[in-house]
Design a protein around this motif. Structure first.
Motif, short mmCIF file in Angstrom:
data_model
loop_
_atom_site.label_atom_id
_atom_site.label_comp_id
_atom_site.label_asym_id
_atom_site.label_seq_id
_atom_site.Cartn_x
_atom_site.Cartn_y
_atom_site.Cartn_z
N VAL B 341 0.85 -1.26 0.03
CA VAL B 341 0.06 0.06 -0.06
C VAL B 341 0.64 1.34 -0.04
CG1 VAL B 341 -1.84 1.08 1.07
CG2 VAL B 341 -1.68 -1.17 1.23
N VAL B 342 0.63 1.97 -0.93
CA VAL B 342 1.24 3.46 -1.18
C VAL B 342 0.45 4.52 -0.70
CG1 VAL B 342 2.85 4.93 -2.32
CG2 VAL B 342 3.29 2.36 -2.67
N GLY B 343 0.97 5.34 0.33
CA GLY B 343 -0.12 6.28 0.69
C GLY B 343 -1.04 5.92 1.72
N GLU B 379 -2.67 2.36 -4.27
CA GLU B 379 -1.94 3.31 -4.30
C GLU B 379 -3.11 4.69 -3.93
OE1 GLU B 379 0.77 4.29 -7.53
OE2 GLU B 379 1.48 6.03 -6.85
N GLU B 381 -3.45 8.46 -4.54
CA GLU B 381 -2.99 9.38 -5.38
C GLU B 381 -3.83 10.55 -5.00
OE1 GLU B 381 -1.50 7.87 -9.70
OE2 GLU B 381 -3.35 6.90 -9.01
#
Lengths: 222, 447
Positions: B341-343, B379, B381
């Motif tokens: 998981v990014v962010g 992600e 954004e």
């Protein structure tokens, strides 16, 4: 390449758990001729001395250790033996631990649940000078380079930003794609993928981005 | 993770003082040891309280010069004595120093300097007309009394004071210390009273206002001098006691957690050792749990650094929700789900729907793909959250899915579209399957 392939890659194991070292050693030696374990160490000091003595090609480095961890081993060994390549091997999910070893000069990061075959492949790849990004590491790096609102002014735009292409490559890595799949997905050659990955690694290691050091705390503030 | 409530409650107490300064590469164990050496009073080779010796050690000069400085400063209206007294109160004694006695000459010199310092102070006070001879005498008596009490309060009596700190003020002043301590304290108090009393009597007959003021001042000084060391030490002891208690509690909590999780699982594994699939499932589940406990966003290892941020209600974060969903599928289908998981974002209704849709996609992969690993990548954004669920399994031809199979149509696509999201599918027989889910988010939701 054929001559190189015959000579096994010499590997040095650094981990503070003797049981884990024994397990990795047994697995590496039983499944393949490609790698040869030349030594192991359970502490930072032992590792520095052992690596200097045995001059391995690749060091499998635990991230979490007493007295400074993998990053400390890197700091001690790298100035004197710049040819030795480090591959971080960790059970840690703490991104700051992993980023710290990568920043200190490790060529890649894999998790301890990796299969032995994949581990051998990773070792051979870093020995060949390639960077090894596990999906998790790709995620960490993407996170570290994220452009968040309110982030610090960029000191060196050249280093402190990922190009859109590098970002795409990292995203695909994080999604679990192999280099070949990334290449065909982005209509580029595998060689180009490797170049992008190496450049991301270089940026991670050289970046002055305030974010990278402040990152741990930033992440907790979100 | 049944321990979260206790952890959350105790978080403010356990946050160490270096919480704000922690940066990435600092190894946790090394952080406490750094920083300049602390100023300690010397335990051995001291003339009064070891202040001069400790200061000499700290500054790296000879103890004689420090003493001379104090003595000379004594001439400046008693500044030297005052400074010495303050350092005595606030600088802790060195607890670990090895015993070494100063030479006889050294001690003699020290006592000479003390006499000089006190003499200079009194003379300086008398000369500058700060107080007349009449006041000087009782004031000196009061100060000597206070010094006696103070001496009793010193760390040579540490253990007694510590027990005192636990039994309260009365216990400190009378009990635990034995008769000699009680007598000395009473004598000190009596001396202070005498000094104060004399001043009061004197001022009464003279009817001079400044004497009354001086009397009040003397009383205040007496009371302060009597109690300040006590309070300082009481606070210090209480802090120490609290630290010890927290450590014990923490240890108990870890032990309880390991008992509930790791030991139970190992026992189960021993019983199930004939079934590798079951063993792998148990081990994976346990690993995930322990991992999130140690390193997770609201995990144990994070707690000490994150401080009060740990108070955010758990389960309200996208990453945690995805981790939970992946974990559930791992457990029920005995596959491994690799999730990145990014962010981070706070969960709201559309994002919750996104997580549900993702979970359904993972379940589909687990059921139909015929593989034992599924990759999940999410992600956040600025404008949208995307989730990719991917397997390298059989794949299928979307056109041939029978109409009675609602998994993809309803649970995933329908759910996404109802909440304003999109769902794309990439699959072909033999190529594996990738489900791409995208959910727009409101500006400001990204954290």
């Amino acid at each position: 390449m054929t001559d190189e392939a015959k000579r096994p890659v010499s590997v040095f194991l650094v981990d503070d758990h003797a049981l884990f070292r024994a397990g990795v050693r047994a697995e590496l030696e039983s499944i393949t001729e490609e790698v040869r374990v030349v030594g192991e160490a359970g502490s930072v000091a032992e590792a520095a001395a052992g690596i200097a003595r045995t001059r391995p090609q690749v060091v499998l480095l635990d991230v979490h250790m007493p007295d400074g961890g993998g990053a400390e081993v890197l700091r001690r060994v790298r100035p004197e033996l710049p040819d030795v390549v480090f591959l971080a091997l960790s059970v840690s999910d703490a991104a700051e631990d992993v980023i710290a070893v990568i920043r200190a000069g490790a060529r890649g990061y894999v998790t301890k649940t990796i299969s032995s075959k994949e581990l051998v492949r990773a070792v051979v790849r870093v020995a060949d000078g390639d960077a090894v990004f596990s999906p998790r590491l790709a995620g960490f790096v993407l996170d570290a380079f994220a452009d968040r609102p309110g982030s610090a002014p960029i000191s060196d735009p050249e280093l402190d930003l990922l190009t859109p292409r590098e970002r795409d490559v990292l995203r695909l890595l994080a999604r679990g794609y192999a280099y070949k799949e990334i290449a065909s997905e982005l209509f580029i050659s595998v060689k180009t993928v490797e170049t992008h990955v190496s450049s991301v690694l270089r940026k991670t290691q050289l970046s002055n981005r305030y974010e990278l050091s402040r990152w741990a705390s930033d992440r907790r503030l979100v | 993770m049944g321990h979260v409530p206790e952890q959350v409650q105790r978080t403010p107490e356990t946050a160490p003082p270096e919480a704000e300064t922690v940066v990435i590469p600092a190894p946790r164990s090394a952080v406490e040891e750094t920083g300049p050496p602390k100023l300690h009073r010397r335990r051995s080779g001291r003339a009064v309280a070891g202040v001069a010796g400790g200061l000499a050690d700290h500054l790296g000069v000879r103890v004689l010069w420090v003493r001379v400085t104090f003595a000379l400063l004594g001439g400046l209206g008693g500044v030297g004595l005052f400074a010495y007294g303050l350092l005595w109160v606030f600088v802790p004694q060195n607890a670990k120093e090895e015993k070494k006695e100063g030479t006889a000459k050294d001690r003699q010199q020290a006592f000479g300097l003390i006499a000089l310092g006190v003499g200079l102070s009194v003379a300086g006070g008398a000369l500058s007309g700060l107080f007349s001879g009449w006041v000087a005498a009782p004031l000196t008596v009061a100060l000597i009394g206070a010094a006696v009490v103070w001496r009793e309060a010193d760390e040579s009596q540490r253990r007694r004071w510590r027990t005192g700190a636990k039994t309260g003020v009365v216990g400190t002043l009378s009990g635990a210390g034995g008769w000699s301590a009680a007598i000395r304290i009473l004598a000190g108090a009596a001396l202070v009273m005498t000094g104060v009393g004399v001043v009061l009597l004197r001022s009464g007959s003279m009817e001079q206002i400044q004497f009354a003021l001086l009397a009040v001042l003397a009383t205040l000084i007496g009371v302060a001098v009597l109690t300040v060391p006590f309070w300082v030490r009481l606070v210090r002891d209480l802090g120490e006691e609290r630290r010890a208690r927290i450590r014990t509690e923490e240890r108990a909590e870890i032990a309880a957690h390991l008992h509930d999780s790791v030991l139970q699982t190992l026992a189960l594994i021993q019983k199930q050792s004939g079934d590798p699939r079951e063993v792998a499932r148990l081990a994976r589940g346990q690993e995930r749990q322990l991992r999130s406990w140690l390193y997770g966003p609201s995990g144990y290892g994070d707690k000490e650094k994150s401080g009060s941020e740990g108070l955010a209600p758990s389960g309200g974060r996208l990453s945690e929700a995805i981790a939970t969903a992946c974990g559930e599928v791992e457990d029920s289908f005995a596959i491994s789900v690799q999730q990145v998981v990014v962010g981070e974002a706070e969960l709201d209704e559309p994002l919750t729907a996104l997580v549900h849709a993702a979970r359904e996609a993972i379940v589909n992969a687990a059921k139909h793909a015929g593989v034992d690993e599924v990759s999940v990548y999410a992600e956040v954004e600025p404008t949208a959250v995307t989730v990719f669920v991917r397997d390298r399994g059989k794949g299928f031809d979307p056109d041939t899915v029978p109409d009675d199979r609602h998994g993809l149509a309803d649970s995933i696509r329908g759910r996404m579209e109802r909440n304003g999201g999109k769902c794309r599918l990439r699959t072909a027989p033999g190529e594996g399957t990738e489900v791409q889910l995208e959910m727009p988010i409101k500006v400001g939701k990204v954290a």
